[in-house]
Write a protein that holds these residues in place. Structure first.
Motif, PDB file in Angstrom:
ATOM      1  N   ALA A   1       0.836  -1.207   0.000  1.00  0.00           N
ATOM      2  CA  ALA A   1       0.000   0.000   0.000  1.00  0.00           C
ATOM      3  C   ALA A   1       0.864   1.248   0.000  1.00  0.00           C
ATOM      4  N   LEU A   2       1.976   1.211   0.735  1.00  0.00           N
ATOM      5  CA  LEU A   2       2.897   2.353   0.736  1.00  0.00           C
ATOM      6  C   LEU A   2       3.491   2.563  -0.644  1.00  0.00           C
ATOM      7  N   ARG A   3       3.883   1.475  -1.286  1.00  0.00           N
ATOM      8  CA  ARG A   3       4.452   1.588  -2.633  1.00  0.00           C
ATOM      9  C   ARG A   3       3.430   2.174  -3.609  1.00  0.00           C
ATOM     10  N   ALA A   4       2.196   1.715  -3.515  1.00  0.00           N
ATOM     11  CA  ALA A   4       1.159   2.222  -4.407  1.00  0.00           C
ATOM     12  C   ALA A   4       0.892   3.711  -4.156  1.00  0.00           C
ATOM     13  N   ASP A   5       0.929   4.118  -2.886  1.00  0.00           N
ATOM     14  CA  ASP A   5       0.707   5.522  -2.566  1.00  0.00           C
ATOM     15  C   ASP A   5       1.838   6.382  -3.115  1.00  0.00           C
ATOM     16  N   LEU A   6       3.091   5.914  -2.954  1.00  0.00           N
ATOM     17  CA  LEU A   6       4.219   6.652  -3.496  1.00  0.00           C
ATOM     18  C   LEU A   6       4.153   6.739  -5.011  1.00  0.00           C
ATOM     19  N   ALA A   7       3.775   5.648  -5.658  1.00  0.00           N
ATOM     20  CA  ALA A   7       3.665   5.650  -7.113  1.00  0.00           C
ATOM     21  C   ALA A   7       2.577   6.613  -7.577  1.00  0.00           C
ATOM     22  N   ARG A   8       1.502   6.684  -6.831  1.00  0.00           N
ATOM     23  CA  ARG A   8       0.399   7.566  -7.200  1.00  0.00           C
ATOM     24  C   ARG A   8       0.789   9.033  -7.033  1.00  0.00           C
ATOM     25  N   ARG A   9       1.608   9.329  -6.018  1.00  0.00           N
ATOM     26  CA  ARG A   9       1.958  10.711  -5.741  1.00  0.00           C
ATOM     27  C   ARG A   9       3.162  11.202  -6.551  1.00  0.00           C
ATOM     28  N   LEU A  10       4.167  10.341  -6.728  1.00  0.00           N
ATOM     29  CA  LEU A  10       5.441  10.785  -7.283  1.00  0.00           C
ATOM     30  C   LEU A  10       5.762  10.169  -8.632  1.00  0.00           C
ATOM     31  N   GLY A  11       5.585   8.880  -8.763  1.00  0.00           N
ATOM     32  CA  GLY A  11       6.033   8.136  -9.930  1.00  0.00           C
ATOM     33  C   GLY A  11       6.456   6.751  -9.487  1.00  0.00           C
ATOM     34  N   GLU A  12       7.152   6.034 -10.331  1.00  0.00           N
ATOM     35  CA  GLU A  12       7.543   4.664 -10.018  1.00  0.00           C
ATOM     36  C   GLU A  12       8.609   4.632  -8.928  1.00  0.00           C
ATOM     37  N   PRO A  13       8.303   4.066  -7.735  1.00  0.00           N
ATOM     38  CA  PRO A  13       9.317   3.997  -6.672  1.00  0.00           C
ATOM     39  C   PRO A  13      10.394   2.969  -7.014  1.00  0.00           C
ATOM     40  N   LEU A  14      11.650   3.372  -6.906  1.00  0.00           N
ATOM     41  CA  LEU A  14      12.768   2.465  -7.134  1.00  0.00           C
ATOM     42  C   LEU A  14      13.286   1.891  -5.821  1.00  0.00           C
ATOM     43  N   HIS A  15      13.295   2.699  -4.785  1.00  0.00           N
ATOM     44  CA  HIS A  15      13.738   2.266  -3.460  1.00  0.00           C
ATOM     45  C   HIS A  15      13.267   3.298  -2.457  1.00  0.00           C
ATOM     46  N   TRP A  16      12.877   2.849  -1.269  1.00  0.00           N
ATOM     47  CA  TRP A  16      12.467   3.789  -0.241  1.00  0.00           C
ATOM     48  C   TRP A  16      12.806   3.241   1.139  1.00  0.00           C
ATOM     49  N   THR A  17      12.959   4.193   2.079  1.00  0.00           N
ATOM     50  CA  THR A  17      13.244   3.866   3.471  1.00  0.00           C
ATOM     51  C   THR A  17      12.316   4.679   4.353  1.00  0.00           C
ATOM     52  N   VAL A  18      11.577   4.003   5.230  1.00  0.00           N
ATOM     53  CA  VAL A  18      10.704   4.692   6.180  1.00  0.00           C
ATOM     54  C   VAL A  18      11.574   5.231   7.308  1.00  0.00           C
ATOM     55  N   MET A  19      11.639   6.544   7.425  1.00  0.00           N
ATOM     56  CA  MET A  19      12.501   7.180   8.415  1.00  0.00           C
ATOM     57  C   MET A  19      11.789   7.445   9.731  1.00  0.00           C
ATOM     58  N   GLU A  20      10.482   7.665   9.672  1.00  0.00           N
ATOM     59  CA  GLU A  20       9.733   7.985  10.895  1.00  0.00           C
ATOM     60  C   GLU A  20       8.261   7.655  10.692  1.00  0.00           C
ATOM     61  N   ILE A  21       7.628   7.120  11.743  1.00  0.00           N
ATOM     62  CA  ILE A  21       6.190   6.865  11.757  1.00  0.00           C
ATOM     63  C   ILE A  21       5.621   7.513  13.016  1.00  0.00           C
ATOM     64  N   ASP A  22       4.609   8.339  12.832  1.00  0.00           N
ATOM     65  CA  ASP A  22       3.959   9.029  13.951  1.00  0.00           C
ATOM     66  C   ASP A  22       2.494   8.630  13.963  1.00  0.00           C
ATOM     67  N   TYR A  23       2.127   7.732  14.898  1.00  0.00           N
ATOM     68  CA  TYR A  23       0.742   7.280  14.967  1.00  0.00           C
ATOM     69  C   TYR A  23      -0.164   8.318  15.608  1.00  0.00           C
ATOM     70  N   VAL A  24       0.403   9.230  16.385  1.00  0.00           N
ATOM     71  CA  VAL A  24      -0.414  10.258  17.025  1.00  0.00           C
ATOM     72  C   VAL A  24      -0.940  11.236  15.989  1.00  0.00           C
ATOM     73  N   ARG A  25      -0.039  11.696  15.114  1.00  0.00           N
ATOM     74  CA  ARG A  25      -0.439  12.658  14.073  1.00  0.00           C
ATOM     75  C   ARG A  25      -0.751  11.983  12.749  1.00  0.00           C
ATOM     76  N   ASP A  26      -0.607  10.662  12.696  1.00  0.00           N
ATOM     77  CA  ASP A  26      -0.897   9.886  11.498  1.00  0.00           C
ATOM     78  C   ASP A  26      -0.025  10.360  10.327  1.00  0.00           C
ATOM     79  N   LEU A  27       1.313  10.315  10.532  1.00  0.00           N
ATOM     80  CA  LEU A  27       2.272  10.780   9.544  1.00  0.00           C
ATOM     81  C   LEU A  27       3.340   9.720   9.314  1.00  0.00           C
TER      82      LEU A  27
END
Length: 211
Positions: free
Chosen positions: A149-175
């Motif tokens: 789902a993250l890959r699909a969201d990135l593809a929808r917003r930016l383009g074809e994802p080649l590689h990504w790293t999740v640097m931070e997850i904030d469940y309080v602010r949903d970010l």
């Protein structure tokens, strides 16, 4: 007199090489005027010191050691974020000053080595090389538990994802903060238009230092 002419030839070669690097390659591509005097000053300063030390030391060993120390020393870039390719230009200006500043090195050999450096930088930083490949640190307004789902969201917003790293997850602010490498869609495609319409918050890139 012969020494002066020899040094003048090396200086002319150095100025021509760093001028091509700065005004013909770097500035037309990156448009950062503030780094132009930095590149020129670094190059000429290293050339001056290396040439002076080589003249005093006789065989150039002291100058070579100082030059290598200057190339490999720590460059601290705390005041502003500098891209990786701009750091490469820093090192290239240093190496040009070192190569051209050694008076015991033949002018022809110094010119050949300088030309190789310029050609490599010209080709490696050419705008047509991986023209649509991009890197961004973005903040998404949602948290995806599923990587697909993250890959699909990135593809929808930016383009074809080649590689990504999740640097931070904030469940309080949903970010979610993601460092992503992606390929931009072709101009005029529906995906490109959709990506341009979707808001994406860009995270501020931190200042950094390199060794």
């Amino acid at each position: 007199m012969e020494t002066v002419r020899h040094l003048a030839a090396h200086l002319g070669l150095d100025l021509a090489a760093v001028g091509l690097l700065t005004f013909a390659i770097y500035y037309p591509r990156h448009r950062r005027r503030d780094l132009v005097p930095a590149y020129l000053a670094l190059n000429v300063a290293l050339f001056t010191v290396v040439a002076a030390l080589a003249e005093v030391g006789g065989n150039g060993g002291l100058a070579l050691g100082f030059g290598l120390f200057g190339v490999l020393s720590i460059i601290r870039l705390r005041s502003d974020a500098v891209q990786h390719e701009e750091v490469a230009y820093y090192f290239t200006t240093l190496v040009l000053g070192l190569v051209c500043g050694l008076p015991h090195l033949a002018v022809g050999l110094a010119a050949a080595l300088s030309a190789i450096l310029l050609l490599v930088v010209y080709g490696a930083d050419h705008p047509r090389l991986y023209a649509r490949s991009r890197r961004s640190v973005i903040t998404l307004d949602t948290v995806h538990a599923d990587p697909a789902a993250l890959r699909a969201d990135l593809a929808r917003r930016l383009g074809e994802p080649l590689h990504w790293t999740v640097m931070e997850i904030d469940y309080v602010r949903d970010l979610t903060v993601v460092d992503v490498r992606y390929r931009e869609p072709e101009p005029g495609t529906p995906q490109r238009a959709e990506a341009a319409e979707r808001p994406v918050r860009q995270a501020t890139a931190p200042s950094w230092e390199t060794v």
